[in-house]
Design a protein around this motif. Structure first.
Motif, PDB file in Angstrom:
ATOM      1  N   UNK A   1       0.834  -1.193   0.000  1.00 46.91           N
ATOM      2  CA  UNK A   1       0.000   0.000   0.000  1.00 46.91           C
ATOM      3  C   UNK A   1       0.876   1.252   0.000  1.00 46.91           C
ATOM      4  N   UNK A   2       1.963   1.231   0.769  1.00 48.94           N
ATOM      5  CA  UNK A   2       2.875   2.376   0.816  1.00 48.94           C
ATOM      6  C   UNK A   2       3.511   2.594  -0.549  1.00 48.94           C
ATOM      7  N   UNK A   3       3.964   1.506  -1.189  1.00 48.74           N
ATOM      8  CA  UNK A   3       4.566   1.628  -2.518  1.00 48.74           C
ATOM      9  C   UNK A   3       3.537   2.143  -3.517  1.00 48.74           C
ATOM     10  N   UNK A   4       2.307   1.568  -3.466  1.00 51.12           N
ATOM     11  CA  UNK A   4       1.254   2.022  -4.366  1.00 51.12           C
ATOM     12  C   UNK A   4       0.955   3.495  -4.137  1.00 51.12           C
ATOM     13  N   UNK A   5       0.957   3.897  -2.860  1.00 50.74           N
ATOM     14  CA  UNK A   5       0.687   5.284  -2.516  1.00 50.74           C
ATOM     15  C   UNK A   5       1.776   6.198  -3.083  1.00 50.74           C
TER      16      UNK A   5
ATOM     17  N   UNK B   1       3.552  10.048  -7.115  1.00 50.64           N
ATOM     18  CA  UNK B   1       4.483  10.389  -8.200  1.00 50.64           C
ATOM     19  C   UNK B   1       3.730  10.596  -9.515  1.00 50.64           C
ATOM     20  N   UNK B   2       2.752   9.726  -9.784  1.00 51.94           N
ATOM     21  CA  UNK B   2       1.968   9.865 -11.011  1.00 51.94           C
ATOM     22  C   UNK B   2       1.152  11.157 -10.981  1.00 51.94           C
ATOM     23  N   UNK B   3       0.549  11.462  -9.827  1.00 53.32           N
ATOM     24  CA  UNK B   3      -0.239  12.693  -9.713  1.00 53.32           C
ATOM     25  C   UNK B   3       0.664  13.909  -9.890  1.00 53.32           C
ATOM     26  N   UNK B   4       1.838  13.886  -9.271  1.00 52.26           N
ATOM     27  CA  UNK B   4       2.752  15.034  -9.402  1.00 52.26           C
ATOM     28  C   UNK B   4       3.212  15.215 -10.847  1.00 52.26           C
ATOM     29  N   UNK B   5       3.411  14.121 -11.542  1.00 52.60           N
ATOM     30  CA  UNK B   5       3.778  14.231 -12.959  1.00 52.60           C
ATOM     31  C   UNK B   5       2.645  14.881 -13.740  1.00 52.60           C
ATOM     32  N   UNK B   6       1.415  14.502 -13.419  1.00 49.99           N
ATOM     33  CA  UNK B   6       0.243  15.088 -14.087  1.00 49.99           C
ATOM     34  C   UNK B   6       0.113  16.565 -13.707  1.00 49.99           C
ATOM     35  N   UNK B   7       0.345  16.903 -12.427  1.00 49.58           N
ATOM     36  CA  UNK B   7       0.295  18.304 -11.986  1.00 49.58           C
ATOM     37  C   UNK B   7       1.337  19.120 -12.749  1.00 49.58           C
ATOM     38  N   UNK B   8       2.538  18.606 -12.870  1.00 51.11           N
ATOM     39  CA  UNK B   8       3.595  19.317 -13.599  1.00 51.11           C
ATOM     40  C   UNK B   8       3.178  19.557 -15.044  1.00 51.11           C
ATOM     41  N   UNK B   9       2.572  18.556 -15.646  1.00 52.39           N
ATOM     42  CA  UNK B   9       2.114  18.684 -17.031  1.00 52.39           C
ATOM     43  C   UNK B   9       1.044  19.777 -17.151  1.00 52.39           C
ATOM     44  N   UNK B  10       0.088  19.796 -16.213  1.00 54.58           N
ATOM     45  CA  UNK B  10      -0.973  20.803 -16.250  1.00 54.58           C
ATOM     46  C   UNK B  10      -0.441  22.199 -15.944  1.00 54.58           C
ATOM     47  N   UNK B  11       0.561  22.278 -15.087  1.00 55.40           N
ATOM     48  CA  UNK B  11       1.189  23.574 -14.830  1.00 55.40           C
ATOM     49  C   UNK B  11       1.858  24.113 -16.097  1.00 55.40           C
ATOM     50  N   UNK B  12       2.502  23.220 -16.852  1.00 55.21           N
ATOM     51  CA  UNK B  12       3.130  23.642 -18.109  1.00 55.21           C
ATOM     52  C   UNK B  12       2.086  24.141 -19.106  1.00 55.21           C
TER      53      UNK B  12
END
Length: 136
Positions: free
Chosen positions: A6-10, A15-26
């Motif tokens: 669960x910790x690894x999945x979390x 990490x996946x959400x932050x990558x998506x956030x970075x993309x939307x910020x761009x």
């Protein structure tokens, strides 16, 4: 308590959400719009943006900075190896009275290190050919 999976999945989902956030910020989206699209709180996006900026500032190194750092590391390593070679020569290990197996190991080690150094020297010849144009 979180299980290891669960910790690894979390961590992976963060990490996946932050990558998506970075993309939307761009894409110049506001943090509130990013929160709405990803269906998370504005506070979560704020923490993600803070983490993204922190990670980016640590990893954004200009070419000149990277080159200067690598040159400094190489110069330090060259000084270290020169010092080490001088110490081995001064110690005269071939004249030390040691057990045969130790003497053979030292000889083997020296031959191995020498071969590695010869390979490095040959790489210089490939990158900086004798009589060729100087590269900068």
């Amino acid at each position: 308590m979180a299980t290891p999976n669960r910790t690894r999945d979390s961590r992976e989902s963060v990490a996946a959400r932050r990558a998506r956030v970075a993309e939307l910020l761009r894409d110049n989206l506001a943090q509130t719009e990013i929160a709405r699209r990803l269906e998370v709180s504005k506070d979560t996006i704020w923490r993600d943006v803070k983490a993204i900026l922190r990670d980016t500032s640590r990893t954004t190194e200009t070419f000149a900075e990277r080159r200067a750092r690598r040159v400094a590391e190489a110069e330090g390593a060259m000084r270290d190896i020169a010092d080490a070679v001088a110490q081995v020569i001064a110690a005269r290990p071939s004249h030390a009275i040691v057990a045969d197996h130790i003497a053979h190991q030292w000889e083997s080690d020296l031959r191995e290190y020498s071969a590695a150094l010869v390979a490095l020297a040959e790489a210089f010849t490939e990158c900086y050919p004798q009589g060729g144009r100087e590269r900068h």
